[in-house]
Design a protein around this motif. Structure first.
Motif, PDB file in Angstrom:
ATOM      1  N   THR A  63      -0.480   2.069   0.773  1.00  0.00           N
ATOM      2  CA  THR A  63       0.292   2.599  -0.337  1.00  0.00           C
ATOM      3  C   THR A  63      -0.381   2.291  -1.670  1.00  0.00           C
ATOM      4  O   THR A  63      -1.060   1.273  -1.810  1.00  0.00           O
ATOM      5  N   ALA A  64      -0.198   3.166  -2.622  1.00  0.00           N
ATOM      6  CA  ALA A  64      -0.784   2.969  -3.947  1.00  0.00           C
ATOM      7  C   ALA A  64       0.060   2.032  -4.795  1.00  0.00           C
ATOM      8  O   ALA A  64      -0.359   1.609  -5.862  1.00  0.00           O
ATOM      9  N   ASN A  65       1.241   1.716  -4.328  1.00  0.00           N
ATOM     10  CA  ASN A  65       2.155   0.863  -5.071  1.00  0.00           C
ATOM     11  C   ASN A  65       2.067  -0.568  -4.534  1.00  0.00           C
ATOM     12  O   ASN A  65       2.482  -0.827  -3.406  1.00  0.00           O
ATOM     13  N   PRO A  66       1.544  -1.504  -5.336  1.00  0.00           N
ATOM     14  CA  PRO A  66       1.403  -2.888  -4.851  1.00  0.00           C
ATOM     15  C   PRO A  66       2.719  -3.516  -4.406  1.00  0.00           C
ATOM     16  O   PRO A  66       2.733  -4.351  -3.510  1.00  0.00           O
ATOM     17  N   ILE A  67       3.818  -3.115  -4.982  1.00  0.00           N
ATOM     18  CA  ILE A  67       5.118  -3.681  -4.620  1.00  0.00           C
ATOM     19  C   ILE A  67       5.494  -3.277  -3.196  1.00  0.00           C
ATOM     20  O   ILE A  67       6.123  -4.036  -2.469  1.00  0.00           O
ATOM     21  N   GLN A  68       5.089  -2.077  -2.781  1.00  0.00           N
ATOM     22  CA  GLN A  68       5.410  -1.586  -1.443  1.00  0.00           C
ATOM     23  C   GLN A  68       4.364  -1.976  -0.400  1.00  0.00           C
ATOM     24  O   GLN A  68       4.582  -1.781   0.784  1.00  0.00           O
ATOM     25  N   CYS A  69       3.257  -2.522  -0.831  1.00  0.00           N
ATOM     26  CA  CYS A  69       2.180  -2.895   0.090  1.00  0.00           C
ATOM     27  C   CYS A  69       2.622  -4.066   0.966  1.00  0.00           C
ATOM     28  O   CYS A  69       3.212  -5.031   0.490  1.00  0.00           O
TER      29      CYS A  69
END
Length: 117
Positions: free
Chosen positions: A2-8
C-alpha cells in the motif's frame, strides 16, 4: 504494498517474527524439522528455559509453530513449523540474501573509508 504508511502491515508482520530468539527458533525448526524442547535448548545455547518457553508460546499463538504433547510419563512435547509458518521461508530466504549483500556493502564502505584516510 500500500502507498499509505498507516495501512502498511510491515510493522505488524515484523512484530510477529522479530525478537532476539524467534527467528533462531523458526530457522532451527525449519532446517532441522520437528524438535523437542531440550533439543531447541541445546541448539540455542544462550537462551534461558523461561525465555524459550515464552517465545514458543508466542509463536504457537501466532500459528507459526505447532506444539504436540504426547500423553506419557515423562511428558514428551515436540515443536514443528506449522503450514502457516512455512509461508515465511521465502521471506527468510530474501532476508538472508539481503543480509549477505548488506554485509558486503558495509565491508566495502569500511575498506573505502580506511583507504581515504
Amino acid at each position: 504494498m500500500t502507498a499509505n504508511p498507516i495501512q502498511c502491515k510491515v510493522t505488524d508482520a515484523l512484530n510477529t517474527v522479530v525478537g532476539k530468539w524467534k527467528p533462531t527458533i523458526l530457522l532451527n525448526l525449519h532446517f532441522k524439522g520437528t524438535m523437542r524442547f531440550s533439543e531447541l535448548m541445546n541448539n540455542i545455547p544462550d537462551i534461558t528455559q523461561k525465555m524459550l518457553t515464552s517465545q514458543l508460546r508466542e509463536l504457537e499463538k501466532e500459528d507459526l509453530i505447532v506444539r504436540v504433547v504426547y500423553p506419557q510419563i515423562p511428558p514428551k512435547v515436540e515443536y514443528s513449523i506449522s503450514e502457516h509458518g512455512k509461508t515465511l521461508q521465502p521471506i527468510f530466504d530474501m532476508l538472508h540474501e539481503w543480509g549477505v549483500t548488506h554485509l558486503e556493502h558495509m565491508h566495502t564502505n569500511t575498506v573505502e573509508a580506511l583507504e581515504v584516510k
